[in-house]
Design an enzyme around this catalytic site. Structure first.
Site, PDB file in Angstrom:
ATOM      1  N   ALA A  56       2.598   0.954   3.575  1.00 30.86           N
ATOM      2  CA  ALA A  56       2.710  -0.336   4.258  1.00 30.86           C
ATOM      3  C   ALA A  56       2.868  -1.504   3.289  1.00 30.86           C
ATOM      4  O   ALA A  56       2.459  -1.430   2.135  1.00 30.86           O
ATOM      5  CB  ALA A  56       1.466  -0.557   5.099  1.00 30.86           C
ATOM      6  N   LYS A  57       3.498  -2.577   3.819  1.00 29.90           N
ATOM      7  CA  LYS A  57       3.538  -3.846   3.101  1.00 29.90           C
ATOM      8  C   LYS A  57       2.687  -4.811   3.904  1.00 29.90           C
ATOM      9  O   LYS A  57       2.760  -4.800   5.143  1.00 29.90           O
ATOM     10  CB  LYS A  57       4.964  -4.388   3.072  1.00 29.90           C
ATOM     11  N   LYS A 108       0.652  -6.138   8.696  1.00 30.81           N
ATOM     12  CA  LYS A 108       0.836  -4.896   7.967  1.00 30.81           C
ATOM     13  C   LYS A 108       2.057  -4.209   8.549  1.00 30.81           C
ATOM     14  O   LYS A 108       2.047  -3.821   9.724  1.00 30.81           O
ATOM     15  CB  LYS A 108      -0.420  -4.037   8.165  1.00 30.81           C
ATOM     16  N   ASP A 138     -14.574   5.837   4.418  1.00 33.74           N
ATOM     17  CA  ASP A 138     -13.843   5.482   3.207  1.00 33.74           C
ATOM     18  C   ASP A 138     -14.294   4.098   2.740  1.00 33.74           C
ATOM     19  O   ASP A 138     -13.480   3.283   2.325  1.00 33.74           O
ATOM     20  CB  ASP A 138     -12.336   5.510   3.486  1.00 33.74           C
ATOM     21  N   GLY A 164       0.834  -1.199   0.000  1.00 38.67           N
ATOM     22  CA  GLY A 164       0.000   0.000   0.000  1.00 38.67           C
ATOM     23  C   GLY A 164       0.869   1.249   0.000  1.00 38.67           C
ATOM     24  O   GLY A 164       2.079   1.161  -0.212  1.00 38.67           O
TER      25      GLY A 164
END
Ligand code: AMP
Length: 428
Positions: free
Chosen positions: A41-42, A58, A151, A38
């Site tokens: 983040a991974k 995360k 969201d 993201g």
């Protein structure tokens, strides 16, 4: 109960979908494949080495976490997720930290994103209704807990091993506490395609109503296979949203059309509420309220009573440089950290007392932001470093490091010093 923080081995640089080389994080989670990357983040698939449980981890770089605004952003995400316990919201199990990273240990959603399923072809109305019921059940629960997602979009809807829905990513959520005196939320956020018209007006909005709008967009996509408001030109797209301008595909049933129109009502005042959905002919078909298992609350209470964890450290330590606190293992064999409510002087007094009684040399250090003691055995067979870092007005972190290969040191630590320090651990 005591909380200790081992040193994490940083995860390796795997590529998406490739198996990772069996790195074990904090001696607890074996990394499997990389699930995705993201903005900050991974996300890895991992298993708990003790229980075999599958989790998603995360990994967020501390550069991101501790750089100004994002700290507050992540803290908010954590505190929100920890408050939510519903079968259709993604669980946050724990938060761990290493020198450079913060790791969020999340429930693993084996089925991946719902988005990928719809991308293969639109759903029937019955299947759409099933997912939509689960979404609304989660949203209803979150709203009643004072949490608005803000969201909601297909990318945030994950699927578990039973093909049930898990709503994820509360990073943009806002709590009731953040509502201004006029009762409306004031930050513009969210992805354009799912954004409610009143959010575009930048006048402030009701978090529950914008979530209902986004649910309307999601339901439209599930049944139609495409977005209701879309355009290459962003300005044109915003205009369509603002006017509430969309067209149903010809296969949409009249009941569904009526229902979606009530969700995608551009006037938030007349837009359907989650409670009103229960009386809608399309929605109410087969809807069963999900009973929240008492057990889940028990679990939360239990984990809370375990004391402070990495999350608490992070949230207590805003403005504190954690890099000194979560150091490198290096030559140190064991590192243990605990949070104490005692004064540093009292802790050091204890350490000195134990050391002297065992004929161990002690040198007390007092620096501006850090106090501590170095313990050394007469024959060089013991070396322990105790450091005390202030966390808040009341709390400190006591860190004890032992030199490796020192047998006497290990014995002294386990039998003498450690039990004494454990008595100083902070309890809620
Ligand atoms: P994110 O950074 O949250 O957008 O996630 C990046 C990727 O990881 C996305 O493709 C998600 O599908 C995947 N992912 C995130 N969280 C989970 C989870 N808990 N279980 C399975 N996959 C996940």
């Amino acid at each position: 109960m005591l909380h200790t923080y081992d040193i994490a081995v940083e995860e390796d640089a795997a590529t998406v979908g490739q198996p990772s080389s069996g790195v074990v994080l904090l001696g607890k989670y074996e990394l499997k494949e990389l699930l995705g990357v993201g903005a900050s983040a991974k996300v890895y698939h991992a298993t708990n080495v003790d229980t075999g449980q599958s989790v998603a981890i995360k990994a967020v770089s501390k550069n991101h976490v501790f750089r100004g605004g994002l700290t507050a952003h992540i803290e908010r995400e954590i505190s929100i997720m920890r408050r939510l316990h519903h079968p259709h919201t993604l669980k946050l199990f724990e938060v761990l930290a290493s020198k450079n990273k913060i790791y969020f240990v999340l429930e693993f959603a084996q089925g991946g994103e719902l988005f990928h399923k719809v991308a293969q072809g639109r759903f029937s109305e019955d299947l759409s209704r099933r997912y939509f019921h689960q979404l609304i059940s989660a949203v209803r629960y979150c709203h009643s807990a004072g949490v608005f997602h803000r969201d909601l979009k297909l990318d945030n809807l994950l699927i578990d091993q039973h093909t049930d829905l898990k709503v994820s990513d509360f990073g943009l959520s806002a709590l009731k506490d953040h509502v201004r005196a006029d009762g409306l939320l004031h930050t513009v956020c969210g992805t354009p395609a799912y954004v409610a018209p009143e959010m575009l007006a930048k006048k402030g909005y009701d978090g529950a109503k914008v979530d209902v709008w986004s649910c309307g967009v999601i339901l439209f996509v599930l049944t139609a296979g495409y977005l209701p408001f879309n355009d290459h030109n962003l300005a044109a797209m915003y205009r369509k949203i603002y006017r509430g301008q969309f067209r149903f595909p010809r296969w949409t049933s009249p009941e569904l059309r009526r229902f979606v129109c009530r969700l995608l009502d551009k006037n938030p005042e007349t837009r359907i509420t989650v409670d009103e959905m229960m009386g809608d002919p399309w929605f109410s078909k087969g809807y069963r309220e999900v009973r929240i298992e008492h057990k889940e609350f028990e679990l939360e209470r239990e984990s809370r009573s375990r004391g402070l964890n990495a999350f608490d450290l992070i949230s207590f330590s805003s403005g504190l440089d954690m890099s000194g606190m979560l150091g490198e293992a290096g030559v140190w064999e064991g590192v243990e950290r605990m949070v104490s409510g005692e004064k540093p002087a009292k802790i050091l007094e204890k350490v000195e007392g134990v050391a002297k009684a065992e004929g161990v040399r002690v040198r007390v250090r007092k620096e501006e932001n850090e106090e501590g003691a170095e313990l050394e055995g007469q024959d060089g067979n013991l070396k322990i470093l105790v450091s005390i870092y202030r966390l808040t007005e009341r709390l400190v972190v006591v860190e004890a490091k032992r030199r490796e290969g020192k047998e006497k040191g290990a014995k002294f630590w386990e039998e003498k010093l450690q039990p004494e320090l454990h008595r100083l651990v902070y309890k809620d």
